[in-house]
Enzyme design. Structure first.
Site, mmCIF file in Angstrom:
data_model
loop_
_atom_site.group_PDB
_atom_site.id
_atom_site.type_symbol
_atom_site.label_atom_id
_atom_site.label_comp_id
_atom_site.label_asym_id
_atom_site.label_seq_id
_atom_site.Cartn_x
_atom_site.Cartn_y
_atom_site.Cartn_z
ATOM 1 N N ARG A 154 0.423 -1.346 -0.116
ATOM 2 C CA ARG A 154 0.188 -0.106 0.069
ATOM 3 C C ARG A 154 1.040 1.272 0.034
ATOM 4 N NH1 ARG A 154 -2.678 -3.357 3.841
ATOM 5 N NH2 ARG A 154 -4.910 -4.368 2.618
ATOM 6 N N ASP A 166 -9.423 -5.208 8.354
ATOM 7 C CA ASP A 166 -8.847 -5.772 8.929
ATOM 8 C C ASP A 166 -9.281 -6.022 10.046
ATOM 9 O OD1 ASP A 166 -6.098 -4.224 7.161
ATOM 10 O OD2 ASP A 166 -7.048 -3.691 7.721
ATOM 11 N N HIS A 185 -3.373 0.308 8.884
ATOM 12 C CA HIS A 185 -3.854 -0.324 7.551
ATOM 13 C C HIS A 185 -2.586 -1.017 6.282
ATOM 14 C CE1 HIS A 185 -6.831 -2.146 4.687
ATOM 15 N NE2 HIS A 185 -6.132 -1.421 3.750
ATOM 16 N N ARG A 194 -11.442 -8.478 8.701
ATOM 17 C CA ARG A 194 -11.593 -9.825 8.199
ATOM 18 C C ARG A 194 -10.512 -10.718 9.513
ATOM 19 N NH1 ARG A 194 -8.059 -6.683 3.644
ATOM 20 N NH2 ARG A 194 -9.363 -7.316 1.949
HETATM 21 N N1 NAD Z 1 -8.861 0.969 2.531
HETATM 22 C C1 NAD Z 1 -9.357 0.397 2.162
HETATM 23 O O1 NAD Z 1 -9.151 -0.839 3.621
HETATM 24 C C2 NAD Z 1 -8.882 -0.428 1.168
HETATM 25 C C3 NAD Z 1 -9.280 -0.954 0.534
HETATM 26 C C4 NAD Z 1 -9.462 -1.888 -0.117
HETATM 27 C C5 NAD Z 1 -8.896 -0.090 -2.036
HETATM 28 N N2 NAD Z 1 -8.283 0.157 -1.574
HETATM 29 C C6 NAD Z 1 -7.604 1.604 -2.127
HETATM 30 O O2 NAD Z 1 -9.052 1.682 -2.914
HETATM 31 C C7 NAD Z 1 -7.909 3.235 -3.787
HETATM 32 C C8 NAD Z 1 -9.018 3.180 -5.442
HETATM 33 O O3 NAD Z 1 -9.423 1.513 -5.554
HETATM 34 P P1 NAD Z 1 -9.730 1.125 -7.186
HETATM 35 O O4 NAD Z 1 -9.483 -0.525 -6.792
HETATM 36 O O5 NAD Z 1 -11.549 1.439 -6.838
HETATM 37 O O6 NAD Z 1 -9.651 1.782 -8.308
HETATM 38 P P2 NAD Z 1 -9.662 1.756 -9.258
HETATM 39 O O7 NAD Z 1 -8.845 2.823 -9.984
HETATM 40 O O8 NAD Z 1 -11.064 0.604 -9.297
HETATM 41 O O9 NAD Z 1 -10.841 3.053 -8.914
HETATM 42 C C9 NAD Z 1 -10.310 4.664 -8.898
HETATM 43 C C10 NAD Z 1 -11.191 5.938 -9.367
HETATM 44 O O10 NAD Z 1 -10.440 6.749 -9.221
HETATM 45 C C11 NAD Z 1 -10.865 7.788 -10.281
HETATM 46 N N3 NAD Z 1 -9.710 9.126 -9.881
HETATM 47 C C12 NAD Z 1 -8.586 8.799 -10.171
HETATM 48 N N4 NAD Z 1 -7.977 10.522 -9.936
HETATM 49 C C13 NAD Z 1 -9.215 10.946 -9.752
HETATM 50 C C14 NAD Z 1 -9.112 12.521 -8.906
HETATM 51 N N5 NAD Z 1 -8.288 13.098 -8.978
HETATM 52 N N6 NAD Z 1 -10.381 13.304 -8.773
HETATM 53 C C15 NAD Z 1 -11.809 11.667 -9.168
HETATM 54 N N7 NAD Z 1 -11.882 10.487 -9.366
HETATM 55 C C16 NAD Z 1 -10.504 10.448 -10.368
HETATM 56 C C17 NAD Z 1 -10.861 6.859 -11.126
HETATM 57 O O11 NAD Z 1 -10.350 7.754 -12.818
HETATM 58 C C18 NAD Z 1 -11.124 5.790 -11.154
HETATM 59 O O12 NAD Z 1 -12.075 5.593 -11.957
HETATM 60 C C19 NAD Z 1 -6.912 2.996 -4.256
HETATM 61 O O13 NAD Z 1 -6.164 3.637 -3.471
HETATM 62 C C20 NAD Z 1 -7.239 1.112 -3.514
HETATM 63 O O14 NAD Z 1 -5.701 0.831 -2.944
HETATM 64 C C21 NAD Z 1 -8.351 0.945 -0.025
#
Ligand code: NAD
Length: 317
Positions: free
Chosen positions: A93, A153, A180, A156
Site C-alpha cells: 500500500r 482488517d 492499515h 477479516r
Molecule cells: N482502505 C482500504 O481498506 C482499501 C481497500 C481497497 C482499496 N483501497 C484503495 O482504494 C483506492 C481505489 O481503488 P479502486 O480499486 O477503486 O481503484 P480504481 O482504479 O478501480 O478506481 C479509482 C477511480 O478513481 C478515479 N480518479 C482518479 N483520480 C481522480 C481524481 N483526481 N478525482 C476523481 N476521481 C479520480 C479514477 O477515474 C477511477 O475511476 C486505491 O487507492 C486502493 O488501494 C483501499
C-alpha cells in the site's frame, strides 16, 4: 419551504472505481442516506455507475443516486474518498503513495473550494498517510477527517476467528490496530468472545487455541491474496464504508478501529493510525486506549514510526 429546509442529507463518493462504486451500492442497500452523489475524474463513468445504481432503487430502498459536481459533494454530510490507483500484484500500500497523494490533495482542495462542511472518510491507500495529509492540508478538525483504517482488517480477523472458534464473527471482539498495511498488529490480549479472553474461551470450549501469528499473517495477506486472483478488492471495504457512514449519519457513538491522529495515546503523537475510536456525528469523538501487552505496544510503536517516516519522506520531496 426553502431549498435549505427540504435539502436531503447526502453522502458523496469521490472516485467511482471498484471501491467507490461498490461502496455506493453498499450505502444504497444500507438505507442510511437518502442521496448518494457520485464523482469521478471520468465524468462518464460516474454517470454510468449512477444510472446503473438508480435502476436498482425500486428493488432496494428510497434513495436518489446521481452523478454530481464538486458543489454537490461539498454539501454532503460525508465525503468518501475512493479516488486514485489501487495496488497491482506485488505492490504494498505504501508503494501507492507517490501516485495517490497528488489525487487526494486535488480532491480535498476542490471540496474546500466549495465550502465542504462534513466528514471526510478516506479509503484511498495508503489510507493512514493520506488521511493525515488530507487533514493537515485542509486544516479541517482532526475529528472530521477519518481513515477507514483497520475496520477492514479487524473484520477479516473476526471472520477468521469466528470460523476457527465456531461462533459468528459479530460475537468476536478483536481489533487490528496500527497501520492499515504490513506493520499492523492484532491486539490479542484484549480480544474476547462473550466477554471471555480468547485463550480462556478456547480452554473452556475444549478447542485448540488458534495460532495467533499465523492468523495475523493471513489478515495481512488478505488483500494481496484477493488482488492476485481478481485484481482488486471491493465488497469488504465497501461494507466498511457503509458501516462507518452509518455510525456518522446516525450519530451512533459506535466503537470502530478507524484511522485518526494520535495525541499521546501509548506515547504516540501526531501520526494517523487506527485504534478503536468512538464514531458519531462529529466524526471521531474519542480514542479508546485498550490494554496492550509489551509485545503489542512495541508493535504499535514500530507501526507508528514507519508511518511517521513515510509521511516525512513525502513531505521532504
Ligand atoms: N482502505 C482500504 O481498506 C482499501 C481497500 C481497497 C482499496 N483501497 C484503495 O482504494 C483506492 C481505489 O481503488 P479502486 O480499486 O477503486 O481503484 P480504481 O482504479 O478501480 O478506481 C479509482 C477511480 O478513481 C478515479 N480518479 C482518479 N483520480 C481522480 C481524481 N483526481 N478525482 C476523481 N476521481 C479520480 C479514477 O477515474 C477511477 O475511476 C486505491 O487507492 C486502493 O488501494 C483501499
Amino acid at each position: 419551504m426553502s431549498e435549505e429546509t427540504v435539502r436531503r442529507e447526502s453522502v458523496a463518493v469521490v472516485g467511482c472505481g471498484h471501491v467507490g462504486a461498490t461502496s455506493a451500492y453498499a450505502l444504497m442497500l444500507s438505507g442510511v442516506t437518502r442521496e448518494i452523489v457520485l464523482l469521478d475524474a471520468d465524468a462518464r463513468r460516474a454517470e454510468g455507475e449512477a444510472m446503473d445504481l438508480q435502476q436498482a432503487v425500486a428493488l432496494s430502498r428510497p434513495v436518489e443516486v446521481r452523478a454530481g459536481d464538486w458543489r454537490d459533494a461539498a454539501r454532503a454530510s460525508v465525503a468518501v474518498i475512493a479516488a486514485g490507483v489501487g495496488g497491482r500484484p506485488g505492490e504494498s500500500r505504501l508503494d501507492l503513495l507517490g501516485r495517490n497523494v497528488v489525487v487526494v490533495r486535488e480532491v480535498i482542495r476542490k471540496l474546500l473550494d466549495e465550502g465542504f462542511g462534513g466528514v471526510v472518510l478516506m479509503t484511498t491507500n495508503p489510507v493512514d498517510v493520506l488521511s493525515q495529509f488530507a487533514q493537515e492540508d485542509s486544516g479541517l478538525p482532526v475529528e472530521r477527517v477519518i481513515g477507514s483504517g483497520t475496520v477492514l482488517d479487524s473484520a477479516r480477523l473476526r471472520a477468521m476467528l469466528g470460523d476457527e472458534l465456531g461462533v459468528e464473527p459479530r460475537s468476536v471482539h478483536a481489533h487490528v490496530i496500527g497501520e492499515h498495511g504490513d506493520s499492523e498488529i492484532a491486539a490479542w490480549s484484549s480480544a474476547r468472545v462473550a466477554g471471555v479472553p480468547l485463550r480462556e474461551f478456547c480452554e473452556a470450549s475444549g478447542l485448540a487455541c488458534p495460532d495467533f501469528d499465523a492468523l495475523l499473517a493471513r489478515v495481512r495477506r488478505a488483500a494481496p491474496d484477493i488482488i492476485e486472483r481478481k485484481g482488486y478488492t471491493s465488497y469488504a471495504i465497501a461494507s466498511c464504508v457503509a458501516r462507518i457512514c452509518e455510525a456518522v449519519l446516525r450519530d451512533e457513538h459506535s466503537v470502530l478501529p478507524v484511522s485518526t491522529r494520535l495525541t499521546g495515546q501509548y506515547g504516540i503523537s501526531d501520526v494517523y493510525l487506527s485504534l478503536p475510536c468512538v464514531v458519531g456525528r462529529r466524526g471521531v469523538e474519542r480514542v479508546v486506549e485498550i490494554p496492550l501487552d509489551e509485545r503489542e505496544l512495541e508493535g504499535l510503536r514500530a507501526s507508528a514510526e514507519l508511518l511517521r517516516r513515510t509521511a516525512a519522506g513525502v513531505r521532504g520531496k
